[in-house]
Design a protein around this motif. Structure first.
Motif, PDB file in Angstrom:
ATOM      1  N   VAL A   1       4.991  13.323  -0.370  1.00  0.00           N
ATOM      2  CA  VAL A   1       5.986  12.314  -0.702  1.00  0.00           C
ATOM      3  C   VAL A   1       5.348  10.959  -0.413  1.00  0.00           C
ATOM      4  N   VAL A   2       5.473  10.032  -1.347  1.00  0.00           N
ATOM      5  CA  VAL A   2       4.762   8.753  -1.243  1.00  0.00           C
ATOM      6  C   VAL A   2       5.732   7.606  -0.993  1.00  0.00           C
TER       7      VAL A   2
ATOM      8  N   THR B   1      10.940   5.964  -1.106  1.00  0.00           N
ATOM      9  CA  THR B   1       9.822   6.615  -1.776  1.00  0.00           C
ATOM     10  C   THR B   1       9.570   6.028  -3.163  1.00  0.00           C
ATOM     11  N   VAL B   2       8.387   6.305  -3.678  1.00  0.00           N
ATOM     12  CA  VAL B   2       8.036   5.958  -5.057  1.00  0.00           C
ATOM     13  C   VAL B   2       7.541   7.225  -5.739  1.00  0.00           C
ATOM     14  N   LEU B   3       7.769   7.322  -7.028  1.00  0.00           N
ATOM     15  CA  LEU B   3       7.267   8.463  -7.790  1.00  0.00           C
ATOM     16  C   LEU B   3       5.810   8.198  -8.137  1.00  0.00           C
ATOM     17  N   ALA B   4       4.928   8.773  -7.349  1.00  0.00           N
ATOM     18  CA  ALA B   4       3.497   8.527  -7.534  1.00  0.00           C
ATOM     19  C   ALA B   4       2.709   9.764  -7.143  1.00  0.00           C
ATOM     20  N   ASP B   5       1.590   9.960  -7.820  1.00  0.00           N
ATOM     21  CA  ASP B   5       0.649  11.023  -7.470  1.00  0.00           C
ATOM     22  C   ASP B   5      -0.511  10.407  -6.709  1.00  0.00           C
ATOM     23  N   ILE B   6      -0.953  11.085  -5.651  1.00  0.00           N
ATOM     24  CA  ILE B   6      -2.072  10.586  -4.863  1.00  0.00           C
ATOM     25  C   ILE B   6      -3.175  11.639  -4.836  1.00  0.00           C
ATOM     26  N   THR B   7      -4.393  11.191  -4.523  1.00  0.00           N
ATOM     27  CA  THR B   7      -5.543  12.089  -4.543  1.00  0.00           C
ATOM     28  C   THR B   7      -5.509  13.098  -3.400  1.00  0.00           C
ATOM     29  N   ALA B   8      -4.648  12.900  -2.408  1.00  0.00           N
ATOM     30  CA  ALA B   8      -4.592  13.809  -1.255  1.00  0.00           C
ATOM     31  C   ALA B   8      -4.128  15.203  -1.646  1.00  0.00           C
ATOM     32  N   GLY B   9      -3.338  15.308  -2.729  1.00  0.00           N
ATOM     33  CA  GLY B   9      -2.866  16.626  -3.133  1.00  0.00           C
ATOM     34  C   GLY B   9      -1.618  16.542  -3.998  1.00  0.00           C
TER      35      GLY B   9
ATOM     36  N   ARG C   1       0.849  -1.190   0.000  1.00  0.00           N
ATOM     37  CA  ARG C   1       0.000   0.000   0.000  1.00  0.00           C
ATOM     38  C   ARG C   1       0.888   1.245   0.000  1.00  0.00           C
ATOM     39  N   TRP C   2       0.258   2.391  -0.266  1.00  0.00           N
ATOM     40  CA  TRP C   2       0.990   3.654  -0.253  1.00  0.00           C
ATOM     41  C   TRP C   2       0.685   4.436   1.014  1.00  0.00           C
ATOM     42  N   VAL C   3       1.719   5.053   1.552  1.00  0.00           N
ATOM     43  CA  VAL C   3       1.568   5.988   2.670  1.00  0.00           C
ATOM     44  C   VAL C   3       2.072   7.344   2.178  1.00  0.00           C
ATOM     45  N   GLY C   4       1.183   8.336   2.210  1.00  0.00           N
ATOM     46  CA  GLY C   4       1.557   9.679   1.775  1.00  0.00           C
ATOM     47  C   GLY C   4       1.900  10.557   2.964  1.00  0.00           C
ATOM     48  N   VAL C   5       2.998  11.290   2.863  1.00  0.00           N
ATOM     49  CA  VAL C   5       3.417  12.229   3.911  1.00  0.00           C
ATOM     50  C   VAL C   5       3.590  13.605   3.275  1.00  0.00           C
TER      51      VAL C   5
ATOM     52  N   GLY D   1      12.494  14.043  -1.996  1.00  0.00           N
ATOM     53  CA  GLY D   1      12.096  12.653  -1.820  1.00  0.00           C
ATOM     54  C   GLY D   1      13.268  11.710  -1.648  1.00  0.00           C
ATOM     55  N   ASN D   2      14.435  12.069  -2.200  1.00  0.00           N
ATOM     56  CA  ASN D   2      15.613  11.215  -2.064  1.00  0.00           C
ATOM     57  C   ASN D   2      16.095  11.115  -0.623  1.00  0.00           C
ATOM     58  N   GLY D   3      15.769  12.127   0.184  1.00  0.00           N
ATOM     59  CA  GLY D   3      16.239  12.126   1.567  1.00  0.00           C
ATOM     60  C   GLY D   3      15.193  11.683   2.570  1.00  0.00           C
TER      61      GLY D   3
END
Length: 203
Positions: free
Chosen positions: A173-174, A146-154, A110-114, A131-133
């Motif tokens: 950051v995902v 991290t993964v390069l992904a867009d999420i609906t949160a923003g 699953r994805w966790v967005g921060v 995101g690299n850090g």
């Protein structure tokens, strides 16, 4: 012939060892190792933020928590003099939804967005891929990048953030983690993770 080959192998091994040692010294800077910073900055009082004439007595100011959590800001320094950031974990969305119908977490994950806010508190311009850090860890000590992904949160945090002194950036950051993992902490370091100071927040 045998002795020549042996000497060549010894020279190659010595050269490789020297390169590894040099890289280690460069990555570690002063060689003292990473410093984990988990003490948040004190938050400005409501009166101070409102710009009123009345000042809150020092005794009434609430002390920051011992360990930073969601909503807290940690002051970090880079390896170069004059480089620094105030980093805030603004929000966290567990099991975040993909903003792209063709891209989703792998099976069993699953994805966790921060959402991070970065403020350049230094005297030098800040330029990095934040995101690299960043890294997340679960309650078992397993760490995930991290993964390069867009999420609906923003909107996602840019992969090429450039900030002059005083400027700020905000974005998500995902991280991709196993479905069974319980996210415990998230960390962030300047200079794509190579700075000695590492901020850590409890989730």
């Amino acid at each position: 012939m045998f002795r020549t080959r042996t000497r060549t192998r010894i020279r190659l091994a010595a050269t490789a060892a020297a390169v590894v040692a040099a890289f280690g010294l460069t990555a570690c800077g002063s060689g003292t190792g990473d410093e984990i910073v988990d003490k948040p900055k004190a938050k400005a009082s409501a009166k101070a933020e409102g710009g009123g004439a009345e000042k809150e007595p020092a005794a009434e100011k609430s002390a920051p928590p011992e360990v930073a959590g969601v909503g807290d800001t940690i002051a970090l320094k880079g390896t170069e003099s004059g480089s620094g950031l105030d980093v805030t974990v603004v929000k966290v969305v567990d099991n975040a939804e993909s903003g792209d119908e063709f891209f989703a977490p792998e099976d069993g994950r699953r994805w966790v967005g921060v959402q991070f806010r970065l403020v350049n508190t230094g005297t030098k311009a800040y330029s990095d891929s934040p995101g690299n850090g960043a890294q997340i860890a679960d309650d078992q000590g397993q760490q995930f990048g991290t993964v390069l992904a867009d999420i609906t949160a923003g909107p996602s945090m840019s992969s090429d953030v450039r900030l002059k002194p005083g400027a700020k950036a905000l974005g998500w950051v995902v991280f991709e983690v196993p479905k069974a993992s319980k996210a415990a902490t998230v960390s962030f370091a300047m200079e794509s993770g190579f700075a000695e100071q590492v901020g850590e927040w409890k989730l």
